[in-house]
Design a protein around this motif. Structure first.
Motif, mmCIF file in Angstrom:
data_model
loop_
_atom_site.group_PDB
_atom_site.id
_atom_site.type_symbol
_atom_site.label_atom_id
_atom_site.label_comp_id
_atom_site.label_asym_id
_atom_site.label_seq_id
_atom_site.Cartn_x
_atom_site.Cartn_y
_atom_site.Cartn_z
ATOM 1 N N ARG A 105 0.830 -1.203 0.000
ATOM 2 C CA ARG A 105 0.000 0.000 0.000
ATOM 3 C C ARG A 105 0.864 1.252 0.000
ATOM 4 N NH1 ARG A 105 -5.266 -0.347 0.708
ATOM 5 N NH2 ARG A 105 -6.087 -2.429 1.022
ATOM 6 N N HIS A 151 8.759 0.320 -0.321
ATOM 7 C CA HIS A 151 10.065 -0.176 -0.761
ATOM 8 C C HIS A 151 10.871 0.893 -1.489
ATOM 9 C CE1 HIS A 151 7.656 -0.849 -4.414
ATOM 10 N NE2 HIS A 151 8.777 -0.670 -5.051
ATOM 11 N N ARG B 226 -8.162 -4.945 4.493
ATOM 12 C CA ARG B 226 -7.181 -4.035 3.898
ATOM 13 C C ARG B 226 -5.753 -4.559 3.988
ATOM 14 N NH1 ARG B 226 -8.345 1.116 3.090
ATOM 15 N NH2 ARG B 226 -6.290 1.699 3.837
ATOM 16 N N HIS B 227 -5.478 -5.410 4.952
ATOM 17 C CA HIS B 227 -4.084 -5.846 5.121
ATOM 18 C C HIS B 227 -3.897 -7.349 4.955
ATOM 19 C CE1 HIS B 227 -2.840 -1.843 6.203
ATOM 20 N NE2 HIS B 227 -3.917 -1.760 6.952
ATOM 21 N N ARG B 230 -5.768 -8.441 1.324
ATOM 22 C CA ARG B 230 -5.108 -7.731 0.229
ATOM 23 C C ARG B 230 -3.733 -8.340 -0.055
ATOM 24 N NH1 ARG B 230 -2.492 -6.211 -2.958
ATOM 25 N NH2 ARG B 230 -2.176 -4.210 -3.990
ATOM 26 N N ASN B 231 -2.981 -8.646 0.993
ATOM 27 C CA ASN B 231 -1.639 -9.176 0.796
ATOM 28 C C ASN B 231 -1.647 -10.666 0.475
ATOM 29 O OD1 ASN B 231 -1.427 -6.610 2.067
ATOM 30 N ND2 ASN B 231 0.696 -7.075 2.554
ATOM 31 N N LEU B 304 -1.110 -6.453 -8.266
ATOM 32 C CA LEU B 304 -1.283 -6.703 -6.836
ATOM 33 C C LEU B 304 -0.036 -6.368 -6.025
ATOM 34 C CD1 LEU B 304 -3.203 -10.098 -6.857
ATOM 35 C CD2 LEU B 304 -4.050 -7.913 -6.021
ATOM 36 N N PRO B 306 3.146 -4.077 -5.976
ATOM 37 C CA PRO B 306 3.866 -2.961 -6.613
ATOM 38 C C PRO B 306 5.373 -3.178 -6.658
ATOM 39 C CG PRO B 306 3.108 -2.362 -4.419
ATOM 40 C CD PRO B 306 2.462 -3.670 -4.769
ATOM 41 N N ARG B 307 5.887 -4.042 -5.780
ATOM 42 C CA ARG B 307 7.344 -4.244 -5.760
ATOM 43 C C ARG B 307 7.829 -4.931 -7.017
ATOM 44 N NH1 ARG B 307 7.093 -7.163 -0.102
ATOM 45 N NH2 ARG B 307 5.224 -7.864 -1.157
ATOM 46 N N LEU B 310 7.941 -2.338 -10.482
ATOM 47 C CA LEU B 310 8.893 -1.243 -10.293
ATOM 48 C C LEU B 310 10.291 -1.778 -10.068
ATOM 49 C CD1 LEU B 310 6.418 0.801 -8.201
ATOM 50 C CD2 LEU B 310 7.304 1.426 -10.434
#
Lengths: 338, 315
Positions: A105, A151, B226-227, B230-231, B304, B306-307, B310
């Motif tokens: 998030r 990150h 949310r945590h 989601r993860n 899902l 973002p790491r 990017l």
């Protein structure tokens, strides 16, 4: 003076499989509004569990007895919405920000979620407050940071985000659990300065948990030393450093490298730290104490008042002044801190 | 994201090329002649054999034949079935709907039942969790052909609630006909997805960042949504994707058991009839569906987590 936080006779047992293991034994202390207290001890001494008990974050199956009063409320009896309100007023800054912030998030989402979910603050207003809080902890270009993911930020930056986030809910007590341990020394100093400023500006009470006695002394008025789940000494930070009353505190003071003197080798405390459940009867520090006599091993030690502080050692008055002179680690008796 | 998509598309094209070569090559080296189905294994006069070989380009070198097949396939023409004298693309087109419907319905069942039960097991205690574990163990032990027989016997024959065989007409009737096959096909996969979901949700629940959310006084349902969920969605998506992709091939068994006129059942039938062009065509379509599903999963993955995009680790 009525204290903001009052802990008395707090005992915590954790369930490990079928076993009950005691990790804190009869801890008691008070923190007044706006006061900072350091809680120092080795790994397993129960300092983090003390913070978790105050924030009611102990793992499932933990058995807690004693009393924790926060702002007049009996913390251990809270449940449901009241418990959540209590948690919102006691902010916790954890040791490892990278693990304690949800990695998927955005910073914006992390910072504003409790404002939006608990206080129904509109998103735009919550974001504005988050940006202001980031600026307050010295982060440039907060708008950009808010759009980023965890990150993409450094550890020091993330810890500031964590602190800024903690402040957004306008807590009255901050529990800083080894919050600088994972950071490098320069960043550590910056984060400490930020915490100190914020505390003074806002009149925030703080429980600062660390294994670094000197760090605790730098920001806290008072320092409490824990060993094996018990408080062994509570005293003004400066006095604790200069004139420790308990042999364990003295050993901790001496285990730190001095800035002014070069020591051939650092003084380590012999033996290994123990947890409450594996501690021996009598004085729990006795097996590692250079001053221990047979009486120490057979009699439980009580916390007694001495010179404005509290100490759990029956020989404290006699040993006073001699503790720092006798180095427990070096057989030659040299004192590196002299 | 654009670069990520471009790279994924390039990989898809490369995979399809390799797969098409493997499919074509494997059938080329397989024993028996494609003409045997026509002749019924009787020896042919040499001139008739030569004439037939010329007609179906069987006398040309392997690479030339592969090239012709590939180019026509790219134009949507998968060749002609020798025994049936029909265009393979048409034959596939008639059956693809049934298989697509079956796989889609099965996927919906897997996602709803698997993920739902997994979450229930992870967050529930004692009886609920044990119930989920028991159900998933039973379901995991049910291969689709066994599930098919049981469902046909109990639901269709004994209870008479749903039809046992056939495809049906119109949307509602087709759905009724596909429900039992989909359940039979889903059984094992539901168990797998349930187990993975349960483990993933359990693991996320114990994460430090979940503790942070709790320590901020957020209500537990919000923390879970949310945590935790989601993860946990990241590993769940992976296993759901792989499972659905494998359904496409597994559908053959269920289609045969329920008498559905789908691609899987037809593939088996065509292979028995040595109908090389049909086997090649269906294999190619199945591989394409498999690869496309995997690509969708990869994209979902990047969205899902973002790491991944990017960090450029989008493999």
């Amino acid at each position: 003076m009525s204290a903001l936080l009052e802990v008395s006779d707090l005992t915590v047992r954790l369930r490990l499989g079928d076993e009950q293991r005691e990790v804190i034994t009869g801890t008691a202390f008070q923190i007044a509004a706006g006061e900072a207290m350091g809680l120092v001890g080795e790994s397993g001494s129960g300092k983090s569990m003390t913070a978790k008990a105050i924030a009611r974050l102990l793992p499932l199956g933990a058995r807690v007895s004693g009393r924790v009063t926060f702002d007049g409320a009996d913390v251990l009896a809270l449940h449901g919405a009241e418990l959540r309100r209590h948690r919102a007023r006691v902010a916790v800054v954890f040791q490892d920000p990278r693990a304690h912030i949800n990695p998927v998030r955005r910073i914006d989402d992390f910072m504003t979620e409790s404002l939006r979910l608990l206080d129904d603050v509109p998103r735009a207003e919550a974001r504005r407050r988050a940006a202001a809080a980031l600026e307050e902890v010295g982060i440039d270009d907060p708008a950009k940071r808010l759009r980023q993911f965890p990150h993409e930020l450094s550890g020091g930056m993330l810890q500031r985000v964590m602190i800024a986030t903690a402040l957004l809910s306008e807590p009255r007590l901050l529990l800083a659990d080894e919050c600088t341990t994972a950071l490098d020394v320069t960043t550590q100093a910056e984060v400490m300065a930020i915490l100190d400023d914020l505390r003074r500006d806002r009149g925030l009470a703080m429980l600062f948990i660390t294994h670094d006695l000197e760090l605790a002394g730098a920001v806290c008025d008072r320092t409490t030393v824990m060993y094996a789940g018990q408080i062994v000494e509570t005293r003004g930070s400066q006095r604790l450093h200069d004139d420790p009353l308990h042999p364990y505190s003295a050993a901790l003071v001496q285990a730190r490298p001095s800035v002014t003197a070069t020591a051939p080798r650092l003084n380590a405390i012999p033996g290994r730290p123990v947890s409450a459940f594996e501690a021996p009867g009598g004085c729990r520090f006795a097996p590692r104490c250079p001053h221990a006599v047979d009486a120490c091993r057979s009699h439980d030690q009580q916390l007694t008042a001495l010179d404005g502080g509290w100490v759990r050692c029956s020989w404290a008055a006699e040993l006073r002044g001699r503790l720092l002179a006798s180095s427990p680690a070096s057989s030659s008796g040299e004192n590196a801190n002299a | 994201m654009t670069r990520f998509l471009a790279r994924r598309t390039a990989m898809l094209v490369a995979t399809m090329l390799v797969a098409s070569f493997a499919i074509y090559g494997a059938l080329y080296v397989s024993p028996g002649s494609p003409l045997s189905a026509l002749t019924g294994n009787r020896p042919l006069p040499p001139e008739a054999k030569a004439q037939l070989e010329a007609r179906y380009h069987l006398n040309e070198p392997f690479l030339v034949r592969y090239w012709h097949w590939l180019v026509s396939a790219l134009h949507g023409d998968l060749g002609e079935s020798i025994p049936l004298h029909e265009n393979v693309s048409t034959l596939i087109g008639q059956r693809v709907g049934v298989t697509a419907g079956l796989v889609l319905l099965t996927s919906v069942i897997i996602v709803i039942a698997g993920v739902g039960l997994g979450i229930l097991g992870a967050l529930g205690k004692g009886l609920v969790d044990n119930g989920v574990l028991l159900a998933s163990t039973v379901s995991a032990a049910l291969p689709s052909f066994a599930a098919a027989v049981v469902l046909q016997f109990v639901v269709a024959v004994k209870l008479g609630w749903l039809p046992a065989l056939g495809t049906g007409h119109g949307f509602a009737d087709s759905l009724r006909h596909l429900l039992l096959p989909a359940l039979a096909l889903a059984a094992t996969s539901v168990a797998l997805v349930t187990r993975v979901t349960r483990a993933a949700v359990r693991e996320e629940t114990g994460r430090e960042h979940v503790q942070t959310a709790v320590s901020r006084g957020l209500p537990w349902p919000s923390v879970v949504r949310r945590h935790v969920l989601r993860n946990a969605a990241i590993p769940i998506t992976t296993v759901v994707g792989i499972t659905i992709a494998s359904l496409i091939a597994l559908s053959a068994v269920v289609e045969t058991a329920f008498g559905l006129n789908g691609l899987g059942a037809y593939l088996v039938q065509a292979a028995q009839n040595k109908d090389v062009a049909v086997v090649q065509g269906i294999s190619l379509v199945l591989v394409l569906a498999f690869v496309l599903t995997n690509m969708l999963v990869d994209i979902a993955y990047a969205v899902l987590d973002p790491r991944l995009t990017l960090g450029g680790r989008a493999a």
